[in-house]
Write a protein that holds these residues in place. Structure first.
Motif, PDB file in Angstrom:
ATOM      1  N   LYS A   1       0.850  -1.206   0.000  1.00 12.07           N
ATOM      2  CA  LYS A   1       0.000   0.000   0.000  1.00 12.07           C
ATOM      3  C   LYS A   1       0.875   1.241   0.000  1.00 12.07           C
ATOM      4  O   LYS A   1       1.969   1.259   0.582  1.00 12.07           O
ATOM      5  CB  LYS A   1      -0.884   0.026   1.253  1.00 12.07           C
ATOM      6  CG  LYS A   1      -1.696  -1.217   1.460  1.00 12.07           C
ATOM      7  CD  LYS A   1      -2.969  -1.143   0.714  1.00 12.07           C
ATOM      8  CE  LYS A   1      -3.815  -2.364   1.084  1.00 12.07           C
ATOM      9  NZ  LYS A   1      -4.838  -2.612   0.134  1.00 12.07           N
ATOM     10  N   LEU A   2       0.375   2.321  -0.616  1.00 15.29           N
ATOM     11  CA  LEU A   2       1.127   3.578  -0.625  1.00 15.29           C
ATOM     12  C   LEU A   2       1.377   4.066   0.793  1.00 15.29           C
ATOM     13  O   LEU A   2       0.498   3.975   1.658  1.00 15.29           O
ATOM     14  CB  LEU A   2       0.354   4.662  -1.383  1.00 15.29           C
ATOM     15  CG  LEU A   2       0.459   4.636  -2.902  1.00 15.29           C
ATOM     16  CD1 LEU A   2      -0.447   5.711  -3.501  1.00 15.29           C
ATOM     17  CD2 LEU A   2       1.878   4.837  -3.370  1.00 15.29           C
TER      18      LEU A   2
ATOM     19  N   SER B   1      -0.657   9.613   0.860  1.00 10.10           N
ATOM     20  CA  SER B   1      -1.791   9.824  -0.041  1.00 10.10           C
ATOM     21  C   SER B   1      -1.542  10.977  -1.007  1.00 10.10           C
ATOM     22  O   SER B   1      -2.181  11.057  -2.050  1.00 10.10           O
ATOM     23  CB  SER B   1      -3.069  10.081   0.759  1.00 10.10           C
ATOM     24  OG  SER B   1      -2.889  11.207   1.601  1.00 10.10           O
ATOM     25  N   THR B   2      -0.624  11.860  -0.641  1.00  2.00           N
ATOM     26  CA  THR B   2      -0.267  12.958  -1.547  1.00  2.00           C
ATOM     27  C   THR B   2       1.210  12.848  -1.910  1.00  2.00           C
ATOM     28  O   THR B   2       2.022  12.340  -1.135  1.00  2.00           O
ATOM     29  CB  THR B   2      -0.531  14.341  -0.907  1.00  2.00           C
ATOM     30  OG1 THR B   2       0.220  14.434   0.299  1.00  2.00           O
ATOM     31  CG2 THR B   2      -2.001  14.555  -0.616  1.00  2.00           C
TER      32      THR B   2
ATOM     33  N   LYS C   1      -2.725  14.722  -5.064  1.00  6.44           N
ATOM     34  CA  LYS C   1      -3.245  13.430  -4.605  1.00  6.44           C
ATOM     35  C   LYS C   1      -2.678  12.320  -5.498  1.00  6.44           C
ATOM     36  O   LYS C   1      -2.596  12.462  -6.713  1.00  6.44           O
ATOM     37  CB  LYS C   1      -4.763  13.431  -4.659  1.00  6.44           C
ATOM     38  CG  LYS C   1      -5.379  12.198  -4.066  1.00  6.44           C
ATOM     39  CD  LYS C   1      -6.856  12.411  -3.809  1.00  6.44           C
ATOM     40  CE  LYS C   1      -7.514  11.172  -3.280  1.00  6.44           C
ATOM     41  NZ  LYS C   1      -7.000  10.682  -2.034  1.00  6.44           N
TER      42      LYS C   1
ATOM     43  N   ARG D   1      -2.611   8.407  -7.079  1.00  2.00           N
ATOM     44  CA  ARG D   1      -3.394   7.209  -7.357  1.00  2.00           C
ATOM     45  C   ARG D   1      -2.698   6.050  -6.640  1.00  2.00           C
ATOM     46  O   ARG D   1      -1.523   6.133  -6.316  1.00  2.00           O
ATOM     47  CB  ARG D   1      -3.444   6.957  -8.864  1.00  2.00           C
ATOM     48  CG  ARG D   1      -4.296   7.983  -9.568  1.00  2.00           C
ATOM     49  CD  ARG D   1      -4.463   7.628 -11.047  1.00  2.00           C
ATOM     50  NE  ARG D   1      -4.365   8.877 -11.786  1.00  2.00           N
ATOM     51  CZ  ARG D   1      -3.606   9.073 -12.833  1.00  2.00           C
ATOM     52  NH1 ARG D   1      -2.864   8.111 -13.327  1.00  2.00           N
ATOM     53  NH2 ARG D   1      -3.581  10.246 -13.421  1.00  2.00           N
ATOM     54  N   LYS D   2      -3.397   4.984  -6.423  1.00  2.00           N
ATOM     55  CA  LYS D   2      -2.867   3.881  -5.620  1.00  2.00           C
ATOM     56  C   LYS D   2      -1.889   2.977  -6.379  1.00  2.00           C
ATOM     57  O   LYS D   2      -1.356   2.039  -5.811  1.00  2.00           O
ATOM     58  CB  LYS D   2      -4.013   3.044  -5.070  1.00  2.00           C
ATOM     59  CG  LYS D   2      -4.866   3.845  -4.110  1.00  2.00           C
ATOM     60  CD  LYS D   2      -5.960   3.023  -3.517  1.00  2.00           C
ATOM     61  CE  LYS D   2      -6.792   3.945  -2.643  1.00  2.00           C
ATOM     62  NZ  LYS D   2      -7.547   3.285  -1.648  1.00  2.00           N
TER      63      LYS D   2
END
Length: 129
Positions: free
Chosen positions: A76-77, A80-81, A88, A90-91
């Motif tokens: 997971k990232l 988030s930014t 923002k 994207r994943k």
């Protein structure tokens, strides 16, 4: 530092007697070994962590970082930014195989130089107990 490594390699390549003299000089040896710790070209550095890239990926904003910088152990990232643009994210991240290959080549070159120096130390019978 690259110049130090090149000059050091040239001195060590001359003759066995110059190798022994060079390897007996602690200042020469310290500078030569320090040159092996040099960072790769800026292109192969993670701009956020300031470490050498191992597995470069592109964030959705177009910035390149190492996979371990971008993703946690679960894939997971980590943020988030974007840490550079504050947009923002994207994943999804995208691998950069060509840049990864260049990073591998740099690491192999450094390893080869280390092995060459180790062999010279052994051949010159110069090491500390």
């Amino acid at each position: 530092r690259k110049k130090i490594l090149c000059v050091g390699a040239a001195v060590l390549a001359r003759s066995p007697s110059s190798q022994k003299e060079a390897l007996a000089d602690p200042v020469f040896v310290d500078k030569l070994l320090a040159s092996l710790k040099e960072d790769p070209d800026e292109l192969l550095m993670d701009p956020l962590m300031l470490t050498a890239l191992r597995d470069p990926v592109v964030l959705s904003t177009g910035f390149v970082v190492d996979r371990t910088t971008a993703l946690n152990d679960l894939g997971k990232l980590r943020f988030s930014t974007c840490p550079f643009s504050r947009n923002k994210l994207r994943k999804t991240v995208y691998p950069l195989q060509i840049l990864r290959q260049k990073a591998v080549e740099w690491r192999l070159k450094q390893l080869g130089t280390c092995l060459q120096l180790a062999n010279m130390f052994v051949d010159a019978e110069h090491w500390e107990d």
